[in-house]
Design an enzyme around this catalytic site. Structure first.
Site, PDB file in Angstrom:
ATOM      1  N   ASP A 187      -1.697  -5.106   3.681  1.00  0.00           N
ATOM      2  CA  ASP A 187      -2.450  -3.857   3.832  1.00  0.00           C
ATOM      3  C   ASP A 187      -2.173  -2.918   2.670  1.00  0.00           C
ATOM      4  O   ASP A 187      -2.147  -1.712   2.815  1.00  0.00           O
ATOM      5  CB  ASP A 187      -2.098  -3.191   5.171  1.00  0.00           C
ATOM      6  CG  ASP A 187      -0.610  -2.912   5.297  1.00  0.00           C
ATOM      7  OD1 ASP A 187       0.161  -3.408   4.447  1.00  0.00           O
ATOM      8  OD2 ASP A 187      -0.216  -2.198   6.239  1.00  0.00           O
ATOM      9  N   GLU A 188      -1.984  -3.524   1.498  1.00  0.00           N
ATOM     10  CA  GLU A 188      -1.594  -2.766   0.315  1.00  0.00           C
ATOM     11  C   GLU A 188      -2.721  -2.834  -0.709  1.00  0.00           C
ATOM     12  O   GLU A 188      -3.199  -3.917  -1.030  1.00  0.00           O
ATOM     13  CB  GLU A 188      -0.345  -3.438  -0.247  1.00  0.00           C
ATOM     14  CG  GLU A 188       0.601  -2.538  -0.970  1.00  0.00           C
ATOM     15  CD  GLU A 188       1.725  -3.388  -1.554  1.00  0.00           C
ATOM     16  OE1 GLU A 188       2.052  -3.158  -2.718  1.00  0.00           O
ATOM     17  OE2 GLU A 188       2.231  -4.290  -0.847  1.00  0.00           O
TER      18      GLU A 188
END
Lengths: 199, 328
Positions: B236-237
């Site tokens: 989720d980066e």
């Protein structure tokens, strides 16, 4: 082995029977190439596997398939350039037969690396020819029979062609010319090249 | 014994005999097919223009070219370059043995010539065969190249794209940073991390998690400019590179828009599963490696998380140059 050989088989199956048949041939043959390119080299062993898969999927003998491929190369619009290149061999069907000795050399000129069997043509009796094909790929004699049958038509010549099997190291074809003016010649002029090469 | 003129006529379909007055007295059977009709009786230099090695204007000049190969052309067909051997006929006239040379391909097309228009020993037909065969083989090669190139472009795009979101991947980021490092362009790096995404994944399942990531990518596309580089680093980066954008106010506005877009409760379509985002920003400075800017954005992101998440921080020198300094 030259990709043109495989590409021709693929085009023949696809154009004559549809691409579903080709997919089935590929699966049955166990060959790990889904589609062949004319200008790449492939494993020679693929040829045998593909032809026997074709025979089973199309339910006819390999000999018949090879003959059909020969006829397909001359008659299909997509390969008009091949018909033209063959017609450079002579003004009449008998002249073409006598030029067949040169076919492997001409083919090498056109596409280096595309090796055909050595071809010997004799006319021991007038209008009766014997053609010997020596060397790989095996079965080329059947392709040549289909090719010449279609070309006889193209010249408007009535001829009987038979693949009589192997004799010593050679595949032997017998040709008997019945009538060179049987039908109208489809014609050939040097200057049509511009249209033919667009294909 | 066959007479010499007769011999010439049977062996050389493309010859011309010129009498001592400069008029054409005999021509080979194929000459008449070249557009100018029967040439017998016409003055040679009125029908042809000799171009090399000299440009004779009369019979005397022409005679000086005996035993040489000359370049000439029909005045009526200036595009067709011909060459010819000039022979003295020993009775005041000349004989020209003409050939098309490499122009044979266009000559055959232009005049509809056949094999019979060439001498039997002439390799013209073989040349034509070769020309056609070569064109056919080249067409096949060209075809293959076109297909291979299409496949190469598709593979290259695939290698630089994140399969799930369609954003760029880490490899694309490396390439872009290398290019930026070599250019003079200033840029900003935004490092964005989703808040509470792990909860969504754990409670609603990976399929929902994937959908959320795709929607985050849509938010990023909607809020950024066309030449900004949007990268999913994994999980989720995310990283956004904004070339030419270094204004703090505008970067703050962009960060707020991203955070509010990502925090939209309709994104997950369920109550209690709302995500958010934290953003760290760093701005390029001359003399610094792009990798250093990335590190600084990482530190700023950590600072934003420590400040309570759902906000952005711009890197400042007091944050230090490594995460351990920040903790100290």
């Amino acid at each position: 082995m030259h990709g043109l050989i495989f590409r021709t088989i693929q085009a023949f199956v696809t154009d004559s029977f549809g691409s579903d048949y080709w997919s089935r041939v590929i699966v049955r043959s166990g060959v790990d190439v889904p589609s062949f390119e004319a200008m790449l080299q492939y494993e020679p062993a693929h040829l045998c596997a593909l032809l026997s898969a074709c025979a089973e999927e199309l339910d006819r003998s390999q000999d018949v398939i090879l003959e059909d491929i020969g006829a397909y190369l001359i008659t299909h619009q997509k390969h008009a350039s091949i018909r033209r290149l063959m017609r450079f061999g002579g003004d009449s069907f008998p002249e073409l037969l006598h030029s067949l000795d040169e076919l492997p050399g001409r083919t090498r000129l056109a596409v280096s690396g595309l090796d055909l069997p050595q071809i010997r043509v004799r006319e021991p009796i007038l209008h009766q020819y014997t053609i010997d094909c020596v060397g790989p790929p095996a079965g080329f004699g059947h392709v040549l029979v289909g090719l010449l049958r279609a070309l006889a038509d193209d010249y408007g010549t009535l001829a009987v062609l038979t693949h009589v099997g192997r004799r010593d190291e050679a595949e032997v074809i017998e040709v008997s010319i019945v009538d060179t003016g049987f039908a109208e010649d489809r014609g050939f002029s040097l200057s049509d090249a511009a249209e033919a090469t667009v294909q | 014994m066959i007479g010499s003129l007769e011999l010439l006529a049977s062996l050389r379909p493309l010859h011309i005999c010129i009498g001592k007055t400069g008029h054409i007295t005999q021509s080979g059977r194929s000459i008449a097919k070249l557009g100018s009709g029967n040439l017998v009786g016409q003055r040679f230099l009125e029908v042809f223009e000799v171009q090399r090695p000299s440009r004779p204007s009369d019979m005397t000049g022409l005679r000086q070219l005996s035993d040489q190969v000359i370049r000439l052309r029909f005045r009526a067909e200036p595009d067709l370059a011909l060459r010819a051997l000039v022979l003295d006929d020993r009775s005041g006239g000349l004989i020209l043995d003409i050939s098309f040379g490499i122009a044979v391909v266009s000559a055959v097309r232009r005049f509809g010539l056949t094999a019979k228009d060439f001498a039997a020993s002439d390799l013209a037909v073989e040349l034509l065969f070769l020309q056609e065969a070569k064109s056919t083989a080249m067409a096949a090669s060209f075809n293959l190249n076109t297909r291979l190139n299409g496949a190469r472009l598709a593979a290259e795009t695939e290698a630089l794209t994140d399969g799930l979101t369609g954003l760029h991947n880490r490899r694309a980021l490396d390439g872009a940073l290398m290019r930026l490092g070599q250019s003079e362009t200033d840029f900003a790096v935004l490092h964005m991390d989703l808040d509470r995404f792990k909860t969504v994944n754990d409670t609603l399942g990976h399929a929902t998690g994937d959908t959320v990531l795709k929607q985050v990518a849509d938010v990023m596309r909607a809020q950024t400019r066309q030449n900004d580089l949007l990268v999913r680093m994994g999980g989720d980066e995310f990283v956004i590179i904004c070339p030419g954008l270094t204004d703090h106010l505008r970067l703050a506005g962009l960060s707020d828009a991203l955070i509010s877009g990502v925090s939209d409760p309709t994104l997950t379509e369920r109550q209690g599963a709302q995500i958010g985002a934290s953003i760290g920003i760093a701005i390029s400075a001359s003399g610094l490696e792009p990798a250093t800017i990335i590190d600084r954005a990482d530190i700023a992101l950590y600072a934003a998380k420590r400040a309570g998440r759902g906000c952005h921080r711009v890197w400042t020198p007091d944050m230090g140059t490594s995460l351990s300094e920040l903790d100290a």
